[in-house]
Scaffold this active site. Structure first.
Site, PDB file in Angstrom:
ATOM      1  N   THR A   1       0.831  -1.192   0.000  1.00  0.00           N
ATOM      2  CA  THR A   1       0.000   0.000   0.000  1.00  0.00           C
ATOM      3  C   THR A   1       0.870   1.249   0.000  1.00  0.00           C
ATOM      4  O   THR A   1       2.013   1.228   0.474  1.00  0.00           O
ATOM      5  CB  THR A   1      -0.945   0.013   1.226  1.00  0.00           C
ATOM      6  OG1 THR A   1      -1.785   1.172   1.153  1.00  0.00           O
ATOM      7  CG2 THR A   1      -0.166   0.064   2.540  1.00  0.00           C
TER       8      THR A   1
ATOM      9  N   GLY B   1      -2.620   5.560   6.249  1.00  0.00           N
ATOM     10  CA  GLY B   1      -3.698   5.211   7.167  1.00  0.00           C
ATOM     11  C   GLY B   1      -3.973   3.715   7.152  1.00  0.00           C
ATOM     12  O   GLY B   1      -4.148   3.078   8.194  1.00  0.00           O
TER      13      GLY B   1
ATOM     14  N   ASP C   1      -7.460  -4.968  -0.475  1.00  0.00           N
ATOM     15  CA  ASP C   1      -8.272  -4.184  -1.398  1.00  0.00           C
ATOM     16  C   ASP C   1      -9.621  -4.024  -0.737  1.00  0.00           C
ATOM     17  O   ASP C   1     -10.265  -5.011  -0.369  1.00  0.00           O
ATOM     18  CB  ASP C   1      -8.413  -4.857  -2.766  1.00  0.00           C
ATOM     19  CG  ASP C   1      -8.917  -3.844  -3.799  1.00  0.00           C
ATOM     20  OD1 ASP C   1      -8.228  -2.828  -4.001  1.00  0.00           O
ATOM     21  OD2 ASP C   1      -9.997  -4.051  -4.379  1.00  0.00           O
TER      22      ASP C   1
ATOM     23  N   GLY D   1     -10.313   7.718   4.321  1.00  0.00           N
ATOM     24  CA  GLY D   1     -11.228   7.331   3.249  1.00  0.00           C
ATOM     25  C   GLY D   1     -12.658   7.763   3.522  1.00  0.00           C
ATOM     26  O   GLY D   1     -12.935   8.909   3.876  1.00  0.00           O
TER      27      GLY D   1
ATOM     28  N   ASP E   1     -14.586   6.795   5.921  1.00  0.00           N
ATOM     29  CA  ASP E   1     -14.979   6.560   7.318  1.00  0.00           C
ATOM     30  C   ASP E   1     -15.970   7.595   7.871  1.00  0.00           C
ATOM     31  O   ASP E   1     -16.885   7.237   8.612  1.00  0.00           O
ATOM     32  CB  ASP E   1     -13.740   6.497   8.221  1.00  0.00           C
ATOM     33  CG  ASP E   1     -12.991   5.165   8.100  1.00  0.00           C
ATOM     34  OD1 ASP E   1     -13.476   4.274   7.366  1.00  0.00           O
ATOM     35  OD2 ASP E   1     -11.937   5.020   8.745  1.00  0.00           O
TER      36      ASP E   1
END
Length: 202
Positions: A15, A19, A75, A159, A161
């Site tokens: 990644t 985060g 993913d 993201g 959230d």
């Protein structure tokens, strides 16, 4: 060959999202040295698969081949029932090249309003894949149900959230203490499966 992740070993998290990397390290209980593909300057592959599991395997295999180390890839994404499961595997792409998730959350709200949808059901999915260089790849998947709420609430997490309120809770992932989120999230559920398969439980 019995595949296992040995405590103390180094894992490459495929990644470039800090985060996500922090969550992965926390969910591994600090038992592994986690380095990211971003810190190793490994390129990100094009996500050409049509499922979360397919893209997780693609990323894990790509990073394992490039680094020569065992790699773990996630993913994940948000799916909204009224949008036929969108953004789904395109969750990151809705944020554009600048990874602007305020923009992405705005798109979700706009599309719901354009379609005059009152259905706010949504779910997060996380597929985790572990790949060995020139070897096998193991993939598992976790999911959590909830609903999308607007305006976005909370500045924790990352993201989508701030717009996702998990079932049975009155706060969003963006408002939740990270440890509380890690106890119930889609990624935590996927990790529980991964640990059962690849990690010896003490």
């Amino acid at each position: 060959m019995k595949l296992k992740l040995i405590k103390g070993m180094r894992l490459v998290a495929a990644t470039h999202n800090p985060g996500k990397a922090r969550e992965i390290e926390a969910l591994l209980d600090g038992n592994y040295t986690v380095v990211t593909a971003g810190s190793l300057n490994l390129p990100e592959p094009d996500e050409t698969e049509s499922t979360f599991a397919g893209n997780a395997m693609l990323k894990a295999r790509h990073a394992a081949a490039a680094s020569g180390e065992v790699c773990l890839a996630d993913d994940s994404g948000l799916s909204v029932a009224a949008l036929d499961g969108a953004p789904g595997i395109f969750s990151a792409r809705w944020a554009g090249p600048d990874k602007d998730f305020a923009l992405a959350m705005g798109k979700v709200e706009q599309r719901l309003e354009e379609g005059n949808h009152s259905d706010r059901r949504a779910w997060f999915t996380s597929a985790l894949a572990v790949a060995w260089p020139e070897g096998p790849c193991v993939v598992v998947e976790g999911r959590i149900e909830g609903q999308v709420v607007f305006p976005p609430r909370g500045d924790r997490g990352f993201g989508y959230d701030p717009i996702f309120q998990p079932e049975g809770h009155d706060v969003t992932f963006g408002e939740m203490d990270p440890a509380a989120k890690d106890a119930i999230s889609h990624r935590a559920r996927a990790f529980a499966q991964l640990k059962a398969v690849l990690i010896d439980q003490d």
